[in-house]
Design a protein around this motif. Structure first.
Motif, PDB file in Angstrom:
ATOM      1  N   ARG A 180       0.807  -1.233   0.000  1.00 17.12           N
ATOM      2  CA  ARG A 180       0.000   0.000   0.000  1.00 17.12           C
ATOM      3  C   ARG A 180       0.829   1.266   0.000  1.00 17.12           C
ATOM      4  N   ARG A 181       2.061   1.170  -0.385  1.00 21.49           N
ATOM      5  CA  ARG A 181       2.897   2.372  -0.420  1.00 21.49           C
ATOM      6  C   ARG A 181       3.372   2.646  -1.832  1.00 21.49           C
ATOM      7  N   ALA A 182       2.508   2.369  -2.781  1.00 24.99           N
ATOM      8  CA  ALA A 182       2.830   2.601  -4.186  1.00 24.99           C
ATOM      9  C   ALA A 182       3.246   4.053  -4.418  1.00 24.99           C
ATOM     10  N   ARG A 183       2.540   4.966  -3.761  1.00 20.38           N
ATOM     11  CA  ARG A 183       2.843   6.386  -3.965  1.00 20.38           C
ATOM     12  C   ARG A 183       4.232   6.728  -3.473  1.00 20.38           C
ATOM     13  N   LEU A 184       4.683   6.002  -2.445  1.00 25.05           N
ATOM     14  CA  LEU A 184       6.016   6.271  -1.917  1.00 25.05           C
ATOM     15  C   LEU A 184       7.046   5.859  -2.971  1.00 25.05           C
ATOM     16  N   VAL A 185       6.781   4.722  -3.631  1.00 22.44           N
ATOM     17  CA  VAL A 185       7.675   4.250  -4.682  1.00 22.44           C
ATOM     18  C   VAL A 185       7.774   5.306  -5.776  1.00 22.44           C
ATOM     19  N   GLY A 186       6.620   5.847  -6.159  1.00 19.51           N
ATOM     20  CA  GLY A 186       6.602   6.877  -7.183  1.00 19.51           C
ATOM     21  C   GLY A 186       7.397   8.097  -6.765  1.00 19.51           C
ATOM     22  N   ARG A 187       7.248   8.474  -5.491  1.00 17.80           N
ATOM     23  CA  ARG A 187       7.963   9.645  -4.990  1.00 17.80           C
ATOM     24  C   ARG A 187       9.467   9.441  -5.025  1.00 17.80           C
ATOM     25  N   VAL A 188       9.895   8.251  -4.559  1.00 15.90           N
ATOM     26  CA  VAL A 188      11.325   7.933  -4.527  1.00 15.90           C
ATOM     27  C   VAL A 188      11.905   7.965  -5.935  1.00 15.90           C
ATOM     28  N   LEU A 189      11.183   7.380  -6.887  1.00 16.82           N
ATOM     29  CA  LEU A 189      11.679   7.368  -8.266  1.00 16.82           C
ATOM     30  C   LEU A 189      11.713   8.766  -8.860  1.00 16.82           C
ATOM     31  N   SER A 190      10.730   9.589  -8.484  1.00 19.13           N
ATOM     32  CA  SER A 190      10.690  10.944  -9.027  1.00 19.13           C
ATOM     33  C   SER A 190      11.879  11.772  -8.546  1.00 19.13           C
ATOM     34  N   GLU A 191      12.399  11.382  -7.383  1.00 16.07           N
ATOM     35  CA  GLU A 191      13.541  12.126  -6.832  1.00 16.07           C
ATOM     36  C   GLU A 191      14.868  11.466  -7.162  1.00 16.07           C
ATOM     37  N   LEU A 192      14.783  10.383  -7.953  1.00 14.17           N
ATOM     38  CA  LEU A 192      15.991   9.652  -8.324  1.00 14.17           C
ATOM     39  C   LEU A 192      16.882  10.507  -9.230  1.00 14.17           C
ATOM     40  N   PRO A 193      18.143  10.691  -8.854  1.00 13.78           N
ATOM     41  CA  PRO A 193      19.066  11.491  -9.658  1.00 13.78           C
ATOM     42  C   PRO A 193      19.399  10.802 -10.980  1.00 13.78           C
ATOM     43  N   ALA A 194      19.690  11.606 -12.001  1.00  8.74           N
ATOM     44  CA  ALA A 194      20.044  11.050 -13.306  1.00  8.74           C
ATOM     45  C   ALA A 194      21.351  10.269 -13.199  1.00  8.74           C
ATOM     46  N   GLY A 195      21.454   9.215 -13.996  1.00  6.16           N
ATOM     47  CA  GLY A 195      22.682   8.441 -13.978  1.00  6.16           C
ATOM     48  C   GLY A 195      22.842   7.553 -12.766  1.00  6.16           C
ATOM     49  N   SER A 196      21.724   7.175 -12.173  1.00  3.07           N
ATOM     50  CA  SER A 196      21.780   6.318 -10.984  1.00  3.07           C
ATOM     51  C   SER A 196      22.103   4.875 -11.361  1.00  3.07           C
ATOM     52  N   GLY A 197      21.851   4.542 -12.614  1.00  6.46           N
ATOM     53  CA  GLY A 197      22.128   3.181 -13.046  1.00  6.46           C
ATOM     54  C   GLY A 197      21.011   2.201 -12.722  1.00  6.46           C
ATOM     55  N   LEU A 198      19.989   2.694 -12.037  1.00 13.89           N
ATOM     56  CA  LEU A 198      18.871   1.824 -11.696  1.00 13.89           C
ATOM     57  C   LEU A 198      17.876   1.715 -12.856  1.00 13.89           C
ATOM     58  N   PRO A 199      17.256   0.537 -13.020  1.00 11.75           N
ATOM     59  CA  PRO A 199      16.260   0.328 -14.085  1.00 11.75           C
ATOM     60  C   PRO A 199      14.902   0.916 -13.743  1.00 11.75           C
ATOM     61  N   TRP A 200      14.850   2.193 -13.487  1.00 16.68           N
ATOM     62  CA  TRP A 200      13.613   2.887 -13.110  1.00 16.68           C
ATOM     63  C   TRP A 200      12.551   2.791 -14.200  1.00 16.68           C
ATOM     64  N   HIS A 201      13.005   2.594 -15.437  1.00 22.54           N
ATOM     65  CA  HIS A 201      12.062   2.522 -16.557  1.00 22.54           C
ATOM     66  C   HIS A 201      11.219   1.247 -16.536  1.00 22.54           C
ATOM     67  N   ARG A 202      11.609   0.280 -15.688  1.00 19.73           N
ATOM     68  CA  ARG A 202      10.844  -0.973 -15.618  1.00 19.73           C
ATOM     69  C   ARG A 202       9.694  -0.901 -14.630  1.00 19.73           C
ATOM     70  N   VAL A 203       9.370   0.290 -14.185  1.00 15.24           N
ATOM     71  CA  VAL A 203       8.248   0.447 -13.259  1.00 15.24           C
ATOM     72  C   VAL A 203       7.118   1.219 -13.939  1.00 15.24           C
ATOM     73  N   VAL A 204       5.955   0.576 -14.018  1.00 13.13           N
ATOM     74  CA  VAL A 204       4.794   1.192 -14.644  1.00 13.13           C
ATOM     75  C   VAL A 204       3.604   1.100 -13.687  1.00 13.13           C
ATOM     76  N   ASP A 205       2.469   1.656 -14.069  1.00 16.33           N
ATOM     77  CA  ASP A 205       1.325   1.604 -13.150  1.00 16.33           C
ATOM     78  C   ASP A 205       0.630   0.243 -13.270  1.00 16.33           C
ATOM     79  N   TRP A 206      -0.394   0.024 -12.464  1.00 17.80           N
ATOM     80  CA  TRP A 206      -1.010  -1.283 -12.378  1.00 17.80           C
ATOM     81  C   TRP A 206      -1.653  -1.765 -13.678  1.00 17.80           C
ATOM     82  N   GLN A 207      -1.887  -0.832 -14.626  1.00 20.11           N
ATOM     83  CA  GLN A 207      -2.489  -1.202 -15.906  1.00 20.11           C
ATOM     84  C   GLN A 207      -1.417  -1.374 -16.977  1.00 20.11           C
ATOM     85  N   GLY A 208      -0.172  -1.212 -16.581  1.00 18.62           N
ATOM     86  CA  GLY A 208       0.914  -1.364 -17.537  1.00 18.62           C
ATOM     87  C   GLY A 208       1.214  -0.083 -18.287  1.00 18.62           C
ATOM     88  N   ARG A 209       0.623   1.021 -17.836  1.00 17.52           N
ATOM     89  CA  ARG A 209       0.861   2.292 -18.507  1.00 17.52           C
ATOM     90  C   ARG A 209       2.007   3.052 -17.855  1.00 17.52           C
TER      91      ARG A 209
END
Length: 118
Positions: free
Chosen positions: A48-77
């Motif tokens: 139930r902390r999906a929004r926290l995940v979104g917040r953390v990713l939104s604050e993720l610095p460029a060049g972190s090397g993490l696969p942030w692009h592999r996270v989408v919403d529950w409908q795959g969008r």
DNA sequence: GCAATGACGCTCT
DNA sequence: CAGAGCGCCATTG
């Protein structure tokens, strides 16, 4: 005495730990697969902390090397955000590893979803 | 302390 | 199957 300062410090430390667990989970998403925000939260042990995940990713610095692009919403969008160029970048990175969006802009979660639901 | 806000989830029309 | 509506959690003013 200042118990508030101690509580404040403890809170900051807990948030840092949560953030670390979220990032570790995102880092574990296999190439060619995608996870939902809620799924990442659940895997990280904080349902139930999906929004926290979104917040953390939104604050993720460029060049972190993490696969942030592999996270989408529950409908795959790809989630809407302030900067549309970031959304295009995500689509591009996914395409590069074989994950395409359909006509409605959605990833087939039954095929690329992670973790496996069945 | 309450209202608004946001890379969310899910159900009902 | 797209939208609207409401719930949820944490941060900000």
């Amino acid at each position: 005495m200042k118990e508030s300062s101690r509580a404040r410090a403890a809170g900051a430390e807990r948030r840092a730990l949560d953030r670390h667990r979220i990032l570790a989970t995102v880092d574990s998403i296999p190439r060619g697969r995608v996870a939902t925000y809620g799924g990442v939260a659940r895997e990280a042990g904080m349902p139930r902390r999906a929004r926290l995940v979104g917040r953390v990713l939104s604050e993720l610095p460029a060049g972190s090397g993490l696969p942030w692009h592999r996270v989408v919403d529950w409908q795959g969008r790809i989630a809407r955000r302030g900067d549309p160029s970031s959304e295009r970048e995500q689509r591009r990175r996914l395409a590069r590893e074989g994950v395409r969006l359909d006509a409605r802009g959605r990833v087939d979660l039954s095929r690329h979803g992670w973790p496996r639901s069945w």
